[in-house]
Structures are given as structure tokens and as C-alpha cells.
Scaffold this active site. Structure first.
Site, mmCIF file in Angstrom:
data_model
loop_
_atom_site.group_PDB
_atom_site.id
_atom_site.type_symbol
_atom_site.label_atom_id
_atom_site.label_comp_id
_atom_site.label_asym_id
_atom_site.label_seq_id
_atom_site.Cartn_x
_atom_site.Cartn_y
_atom_site.Cartn_z
ATOM 1 N N TYR A 1 0.847 -1.187 0.000
ATOM 2 C CA TYR A 1 0.000 0.000 0.000
ATOM 3 C C TYR A 1 0.886 1.241 0.000
ATOM 4 C CZ TYR A 1 -3.336 3.519 1.573
ATOM 5 O OH TYR A 1 -4.123 4.642 1.673
ATOM 6 N N HIS B 1 -7.424 4.413 -4.476
ATOM 7 C CA HIS B 1 -8.667 4.784 -3.822
ATOM 8 C C HIS B 1 -8.863 6.293 -3.863
ATOM 9 C CE1 HIS B 1 -6.957 6.150 0.064
ATOM 10 N NE2 HIS B 1 -6.237 5.044 0.113
ATOM 11 N N GLU C 1 -11.413 9.408 -2.265
ATOM 12 C CA GLU C 1 -12.220 9.646 -1.074
ATOM 13 C C GLU C 1 -13.268 10.725 -1.311
ATOM 14 O OE1 GLU C 1 -9.300 12.371 1.605
ATOM 15 O OE2 GLU C 1 -8.468 10.501 0.805
#
Length: 302
Positions: free
Chosen positions: A48, A116, A118
Site C-alpha cells: 500500500y 482509492h 475519497e
């Protein structure tokens, strides 16, 4: 040698298969390619790249100051340093939905396996700080749809993160996650859930792979991997853990040198030269060199 031996497409397929496996994928944060190499060697499932860790490594707060080019350069280097799939934090997509679309293309081309986005207002704040603000559901749906439409590899994972738990409450966060799933997100990241009961409620309410953030000093109770897997979560990240471990050691070591005038007492805590060379395949580079530069000079005057 020379980084990953697997294609970006192959790593994305591995990530997709892992999400569908029913097993928990453990993905520690890596702030450098060398850290990613250790993550792989220890036996984790993926890597990550945290926006908080990246900005901190640049001596900046995590408030949306980093740029797409900075994130892509660091994320691409980390992804190339490992055979594991790499998921990266793309904040709010660096602007409007069209910027989110470009972010997907750039990070795809850099070799990442997924990102990702948000639902915070831009500029964002760290997800475990107070006084966050979220955009409307409609605005976030625009970001997600733009991201999904922009990808060229269908295996590139689009993860939607919601920060609504701390702003609008748990039920609203679950409702948002359902809407994000309907918009095409592949994975849902529920930020700053408080405890095991909230993780359980999220799993019961959302029919999509879920990501848990186990960051230190935050709002979430630190749950172990077995608990998260039993709760039905698909991914766990430890976003800033390696940076905190490293910087704790750096600070302690430098204070020792400043106080004593030598690093001798901290040498036993250091990674050895031999271990570093092992991690970076030094011997393999030497072997490669010897196969290329295998000539000898013909005489002293040459």
C-alpha cells in the site's frame, strides 16, 4: 534484478483474484521501493502507498499538498520494486471528475494495481483527524464514474473511500458505500470506524469487498488480521506503520550520536551491509556485469 519481474497486468489480476478469494489481503504501507521489497520477502499479499506517508516523507502535512506527478512518480517506483500488487492513495482525485479520470490513466501507466478516491472536500484532511468535511453523494458519484470510465485495464481496481462515519454517522456512511458500489467501485474503504461492532455493521450493510485501515494513533481500534478476516473484510492496510518504525529508529540513533559522539552503540540495531546487498540483488547485478563485460585487454599499451 531491475525490479519486478511481473507485468502490471499480471499483478492486477492477482489483486482481483485476491479480492474474490474470501481471504484477507494484508497490505503494509511502503514509503520506498526498498520497503516494498521487504514487504514481499516477509510474505505479505500486497503493498500500500499511503498519501499520509508520502507527504510526511516530503516533510509536508497530509492536507492535499502533494501533486499527481509526485504521487505517480513515487507510487510507480514502489510498484516496480515488488512483484506484489500495489494499491495507492489518490486522495480526492486531484481536482474535479476529469482530474480523477486523468489520475486513473496516469497511475495505470505507472504500473499501480489500483487506487482509492475519497469523498472529502478538497483540500482534504487526514482521515483520523477531526473537522473533516465530505462532498455530496452526487459529487462523489461523479468522481467514481469518471474513474471507472477512464481505466483502460478492467482489472485496475477502483476503491471508493468514505470519510462520512465521523461527519454524518455510521448509517450515512453505509448508505454512501452502497451508492458508491452502484456507481462502479470495486472495493469500499470505510475510514475511521470506531470498533469491532462498526466493522461488523459495515460488512452486514455492504455487498462488496471491504478494506480496513489499521493505522496507529487513530480513531479505529487496532484489530488483528484473524478478527478482520472473521468479520468478512477483504483487505487490511497498515499505511504509516513502516514510516513510523523507521523514523523512530532514525531519531533515536541520531540522538545517540549527538549525545555520545559515535554511532557504535546503535550499530547492532542497523541493517547490515550484507543484508542490504541481499535485498537489492547486488550479486545478481555483478553476475550480469560479468556476462557483458567479459573481455580482457590485449596488451599493456591498449
Amino acid at each position: 534484478m531491475l525490479g519486478s519481474t511481473r507485468t502490471a497486468a499480471a499483478k492486477r489480476q492477482t489483486f482481483r483474484a485476491g479480492l474474490a478469494s474470501g481471504n484477507l489481503l494484508r497490505m503494509p504501507g511502503a514509503f520506498s521501493p526498498l520497503v516494498a521489497r521487504i514487504v514481499q520477502e516477509v510474505g505479505f499479499d500486497g503493498v500500500y502507498v499511503s498519501g499520509a506517508a508520502l507527504s510526511a516523507d516530503l516533510a509536508l502535512p497530509d492536507i492535499g499538498l502533494t501533486t499527481l506527478s509526485e504521487v505517480a512518480a513515487r507510487g510507480g517506483a514502489i510498484a516496480q520494486g515488488t512483484d506484489l500488487p500495489t494499491l495507492i492513495d489518490a486522495d480526492t482525485g486531484f481536482g474535479e471528475p476529469l482530474n480523477a479520470a486523468r489520475t486513473v490513466r496516469v497511475l495505470e501507466q505507472a504500473g499501480l494495481s489500483g487506487l482509492h478516491l475519497e469523498d472529502q472536500v478538497n483540500p482534504k484532511r487526514c482521515g483520523h483527524l477531526d473537522n473533516k468535511a465530505v462532498v455530496t453523494v452526487a459529487e462523489m458519484l461523479g468522481r467514481i464514474r469518471a474513474a471507472v470510465d477512464a481505466r483502460t485495464d478492467p482489472d485496475f481496481v477502483i476503491c471508493a473511500r468514505t470519510d462520512a462515519r465521523s461527519v454524518e454517522g455510521l448509517s450515512a456512511a453505509i448508505d454512501r458505500a452502497k451508492a458508491y458500489a452502484d456507481a462502479g467501485a470495486d472495493l469500499i474503504f470505510a475510514e475511521a470506524l470506531a470498533d469491532e461492532s462498526e466493522f461488523e455493521a459495515f460488512r452486514a450493510g455492504v455487498d462488496l469487498p471491504l478494506l480496513a485501515n489499521m493505522t496507529e494513533f487513530g480513531k479505529s481500534k487496532l484489530l488483528d488480521a484473524a478478527t478482520l478476516e472473521n468479520l468478512g473484510f477483504n483487505v487490511v492496510i497498515y499505511p504509516v506503520t513502516t514510516l513510523r518504525i523507521a523514523m523512530g529508529a532514525v531519531e533515536a540513533g541520531l540522538r545517540t550520536i549527538a549525545a555520545t559522539g559515535t554511532q557504535e552503540s546503535v550499530v547492532p540495531m542497523m541493517q547490515t551491509r550484507a543484508r542490504l546487498y541481499e535485498l537489492i540483488d547486488y550479486a545478481e547485478y555483478n553476475r550480469f556485469d560479468s556476462t557483458i563485460f567479459n573481455f580482457t585487454l590485449g596488451g599493456a599499451d591498449q
